[in-house]
Write a protein that holds these residues in place. Structure first.
Motif, PDB file in Angstrom:
ATOM      1  N   LEU A  14       1.143  -1.172   0.056  1.00 44.78           N
ATOM      2  CA  LEU A  14       0.137   0.311   0.390  1.00 44.78           C
ATOM      3  C   LEU A  14       0.831   0.876   0.275  1.00 44.78           C
ATOM      4  CD1 LEU A  14      -2.964  -1.139   2.307  1.00 44.78           C
ATOM      5  CD2 LEU A  14      -3.212  -0.373  -0.128  1.00 44.78           C
ATOM      6  N   ILE A  15       1.988   1.288   0.671  1.00 45.95           N
ATOM      7  CA  ILE A  15       2.829   3.001   0.785  1.00 45.95           C
ATOM      8  C   ILE A  15       3.239   2.324  -0.661  1.00 45.95           C
ATOM      9  CG2 ILE A  15       5.276   3.263   1.652  1.00 45.95           C
ATOM     10  CD1 ILE A  15       4.951   1.969   4.450  1.00 45.95           C
ATOM     11  N   PHE A  16       4.096   1.317  -0.821  1.00 44.63           N
ATOM     12  CA  PHE A  16       4.169   1.579  -2.532  1.00 44.63           C
ATOM     13  C   PHE A  16       2.830   2.068  -3.177  1.00 44.63           C
ATOM     14  CE2 PHE A  16       6.191  -0.127  -6.925  1.00 44.63           C
ATOM     15  CZ  PHE A  16       7.151   0.271  -6.588  1.00 44.63           C
ATOM     16  N   ILE A  17       2.255   1.568  -3.334  1.00 44.51           N
ATOM     17  CA  ILE A  17       1.577   2.080  -4.629  1.00 44.51           C
ATOM     18  C   ILE A  17       1.108   3.274  -3.932  1.00 44.51           C
ATOM     19  CG2 ILE A  17      -0.954   1.608  -5.043  1.00 44.51           C
ATOM     20  CD1 ILE A  17      -1.474  -1.309  -3.971  1.00 44.51           C
ATOM     21  N   ASN A  18       0.922   3.597  -3.361  1.00 44.84           N
ATOM     22  CA  ASN A  18       0.446   5.391  -2.398  1.00 44.84           C
ATOM     23  C   ASN A  18       1.661   6.644  -3.257  1.00 44.84           C
ATOM     24  OD1 ASN A  18      -1.103   6.873  -1.011  1.00 44.84           O
ATOM     25  ND2 ASN A  18       1.164   7.417  -0.908  1.00 44.84           N
ATOM     26  N   GLU A  19       2.715   5.506  -3.069  1.00 48.27           N
ATOM     27  CA  GLU A  19       4.260   6.475  -4.089  1.00 48.27           C
ATOM     28  C   GLU A  19       3.911   6.602  -5.585  1.00 48.27           C
ATOM     29  OE1 GLU A  19       5.950   8.688  -1.376  1.00 48.27           O
ATOM     30  OE2 GLU A  19       3.999   8.335  -0.058  1.00 48.27           O
ATOM     31  N   TYR A  20       4.054   5.255  -5.951  1.00 45.44           N
ATOM     32  CA  TYR A  20       4.612   5.222  -7.557  1.00 45.44           C
ATOM     33  C   TYR A  20       3.227   4.950  -8.716  1.00 45.44           C
ATOM     34  CZ  TYR A  20       8.614   5.602  -5.033  1.00 45.44           C
ATOM     35  OH  TYR A  20      10.055   5.511  -4.123  1.00 45.44           O
ATOM     36  N   GLY A  21       2.164   4.375  -7.663  1.00 42.32           N
ATOM     37  CA  GLY A  21       0.846   4.104  -8.206  1.00 42.32           C
ATOM     38  C   GLY A  21       0.586   5.292  -8.667  1.00 42.32           C
ATOM     39  N   GLU A  22       0.322   6.168  -8.679  1.00 44.80           N
ATOM     40  CA  GLU A  22       0.161   7.607  -9.572  1.00 44.80           C
ATOM     41  C   GLU A  22       1.155   7.610 -11.506  1.00 44.80           C
ATOM     42  OE1 GLU A  22      -2.620  10.309  -9.137  1.00 44.80           O
ATOM     43  OE2 GLU A  22      -3.102   9.176  -7.436  1.00 44.80           O
ATOM     44  N   GLU A  23       2.026   7.274 -11.094  1.00 42.85           N
ATOM     45  CA  GLU A  23       3.240   7.654 -12.656  1.00 42.85           C
ATOM     46  C   GLU A  23       3.336   6.201 -12.874  1.00 42.85           C
ATOM     47  OE1 GLU A  23       4.933   8.078  -9.353  1.00 42.85           O
ATOM     48  OE2 GLU A  23       3.693  10.104  -9.443  1.00 42.85           O
ATOM     49  N   LYS A  25       2.617   2.012 -13.871  1.00 43.36           N
ATOM     50  CA  LYS A  25       1.686   0.843 -13.413  1.00 43.36           C
ATOM     51  C   LYS A  25       2.548  -0.086 -12.353  1.00 43.36           C
ATOM     52  CE  LYS A  25       1.559  -2.452 -16.494  1.00 43.36           C
ATOM     53  NZ  LYS A  25       1.517  -3.443 -17.570  1.00 43.36           N
ATOM     54  N   VAL A  26       1.593  -0.709 -11.139  1.00 42.43           N
ATOM     55  CA  VAL A  26       1.831  -1.006  -9.874  1.00 42.43           C
ATOM     56  C   VAL A  26       1.837  -2.147  -9.809  1.00 42.43           C
ATOM     57  CG1 VAL A  26       2.008  -1.550  -7.332  1.00 42.43           C
ATOM     58  CG2 VAL A  26       2.179   1.260  -8.240  1.00 42.43           C
ATOM     59  N   THR A  27       2.507  -2.750 -10.344  1.00 39.33           N
ATOM     60  CA  THR A  27       2.523  -4.460 -10.619  1.00 39.33           C
ATOM     61  C   THR A  27       2.649  -5.547  -9.577  1.00 39.33           C
ATOM     62  OG1 THR A  27       3.969  -5.627 -11.884  1.00 39.33           O
ATOM     63  CG2 THR A  27       2.192  -4.001 -13.737  1.00 39.33           C
ATOM     64  N   SER A  28       2.339  -6.969  -9.730  1.00 37.87           N
ATOM     65  CA  SER A  28       2.594  -8.020  -8.891  1.00 37.87           C
ATOM     66  C   SER A  28       4.361  -8.623  -8.790  1.00 37.87           C
ATOM     67  CB  SER A  28       1.787  -9.252  -8.712  1.00 37.87           C
ATOM     68  OG  SER A  28       2.096  -9.677 -10.138  1.00 37.87           O
ATOM     69  N   ILE A  46      -2.966  -8.864  -3.030  1.00 39.14           N
ATOM     70  CA  ILE A  46      -3.428  -7.704  -3.902  1.00 39.14           C
ATOM     71  C   ILE A  46      -4.513  -8.422  -3.829  1.00 39.14           C
ATOM     72  CG2 ILE A  46      -3.932  -6.742  -6.330  1.00 39.14           C
ATOM     73  CD1 ILE A  46      -1.249  -5.739  -3.492  1.00 39.14           C
ATOM     74  N   SER A  47      -4.857  -9.501  -4.222  1.00 36.72           N
ATOM     75  CA  SER A  47      -6.445  -9.786  -4.640  1.00 36.72           C
ATOM     76  C   SER A  47      -7.296  -9.958  -3.587  1.00 36.72           C
ATOM     77  CB  SER A  47      -6.870 -11.671  -5.239  1.00 36.72           C
ATOM     78  OG  SER A  47      -7.412 -11.922  -4.615  1.00 36.72           O
ATOM     79  N   ALA A  48      -6.798  -9.947  -2.236  1.00 40.45           N
ATOM     80  CA  ALA A  48      -7.755  -9.800  -1.208  1.00 40.45           C
ATOM     81  C   ALA A  48      -7.679  -8.630  -0.621  1.00 40.45           C
ATOM     82  CB  ALA A  48      -6.640 -10.101   0.986  1.00 40.45           C
ATOM     83  N   MET A  49      -7.257  -7.374  -1.041  1.00 41.61           N
ATOM     84  CA  MET A  49      -7.379  -5.998  -0.740  1.00 41.61           C
ATOM     85  C   MET A  49      -7.813  -5.566  -2.094  1.00 41.61           C
ATOM     86  SD  MET A  49      -3.886  -4.268   0.771  1.00 41.61           S
ATOM     87  CE  MET A  49      -2.592  -5.194  -0.198  1.00 41.61           C
ATOM     88  N   LYS A  50      -8.283  -6.017  -3.212  1.00 39.21           N
ATOM     89  CA  LYS A  50      -9.048  -5.748  -3.621  1.00 39.21           C
ATOM     90  C   LYS A  50     -10.811  -5.763  -3.756  1.00 39.21           C
ATOM     91  CE  LYS A  50     -10.251  -6.876  -8.814  1.00 39.21           C
ATOM     92  NZ  LYS A  50     -10.625  -7.015  -9.083  1.00 39.21           N
ATOM     93  N   VAL A  57      -7.505  -2.911  -8.632  1.00 41.50           N
ATOM     94  CA  VAL A  57      -6.656  -3.638 -10.197  1.00 41.50           C
ATOM     95  C   VAL A  57      -7.013  -3.391 -11.671  1.00 41.50           C
ATOM     96  CG1 VAL A  57      -5.830  -5.291 -10.176  1.00 41.50           C
ATOM     97  CG2 VAL A  57      -5.912  -5.031  -8.198  1.00 41.50           C
ATOM     98  N   LYS A  58      -6.683  -3.181 -12.035  1.00 43.37           N
ATOM     99  CA  LYS A  58      -7.222  -3.114 -14.306  1.00 43.37           C
ATOM    100  C   LYS A  58      -7.139  -3.833 -14.254  1.00 43.37           C
ATOM    101  CE  LYS A  58      -5.300   1.401 -14.382  1.00 43.37           C
ATOM    102  NZ  LYS A  58      -4.349   2.966 -14.788  1.00 43.37           N
ATOM    103  N   PHE A  59      -7.438  -4.073 -15.491  1.00 42.15           N
ATOM    104  CA  PHE A  59      -8.016  -5.716 -15.203  1.00 42.15           C
ATOM    105  C   PHE A  59      -7.240  -5.800 -16.912  1.00 42.15           C
ATOM    106  CE2 PHE A  59     -11.928  -6.293 -13.292  1.00 42.15           C
ATOM    107  CZ  PHE A  59     -11.800  -7.079 -12.974  1.00 42.15           C
ATOM    108  N   GLY A  60      -6.711  -6.975 -17.671  1.00 34.18           N
ATOM    109  CA  GLY A  60      -6.002  -7.074 -18.994  1.00 34.18           C
ATOM    110  C   GLY A  60      -4.491  -6.865 -18.565  1.00 34.18           C
ATOM    111  N   THR A  61      -4.251  -5.138 -18.526  1.00 32.90           N
ATOM    112  CA  THR A  61      -2.757  -4.468 -17.805  1.00 32.90           C
ATOM    113  C   THR A  61      -1.944  -4.631 -17.253  1.00 32.90           C
ATOM    114  OG1 THR A  61      -3.321  -2.412 -18.063  1.00 32.90           O
ATOM    115  CG2 THR A  61      -3.387  -3.147 -20.394  1.00 32.90           C
TER     116      THR A  61
END
Length: 146
Positions: A14-23, A25-28, A46-50, A57-61
């Motif tokens: 979550l910290i990583f997504i918060n810090e870098y998710g805007e710019e 694509k945060v993948t597994s 990630i699945s549990a948090m979703k 989580v964007k489908f496909g990409t």
């Protein structure tokens, strides 16, 4: 006592997504590199948090983003999402006391009273700690590292 590794990995993500998710694509795979965990473990977290509505989580990409503001994500919510039995594993009575011993026969009932209070206090504390506070702590530590 310790909080489940799944919970600390989820907070890391979550910290990583918060810090870098805007710019980015945060993948597994990216989260796997940051956490040092297997990508399958990351995908399960990630699945549990979703499923709980904490992230999208964007489908496909692919690519994870926050679904709710950080101040609405408590440490308790995270732990419940990724490891619903975490509190019970943390505070529990040993499983095989002797039924022939008066202490062994009654220890479960005796400790349940105390442990219920502990669990309530722990849950209350965990609910009061938000990702906003944790991210603020992260930024404070970053500033001290400079």
């Amino acid at each position: 006592m310790h909080i489940s590794n799944k919970c600390s990995i989820a907070v890391h993500c979550l910290i990583f997504i918060n810090e870098y998710g805007e710019e980015n694509k945060v993948t597994s795979e990216l989260l796997s590199l940051s956490t040092g965990c297997n990508p399958v473990t990351i995908r399960n977290i990630i699945s549990a948090m979703k499923k709980d509505g904490i992230i999208d989580v964007k489908f496909g990409t692919g690519g994870a983003t926050l679904a709710v503001p950080m101040q609405d994500i408590s440490l308790y919510r995270i732990c419940e999402a990724v490891d619903p039995k975490a509190i019970d594993k943390m505070i529990s009575v040993h499983s095989s006391p002797s039924p022939f011993c008066p202490v062994g026969r009654n220890i479960g009932d005796v400790l349940d009273r105390t442990y219920d209070t502990l669990k309530e206090n722990l849950i209350s504390s965990m609910k009061s700690i938000t990702m906003e506070k944790i991210v603020n702590d992260y930024h404070t530590i970053l500033e001290h590292d400079k």
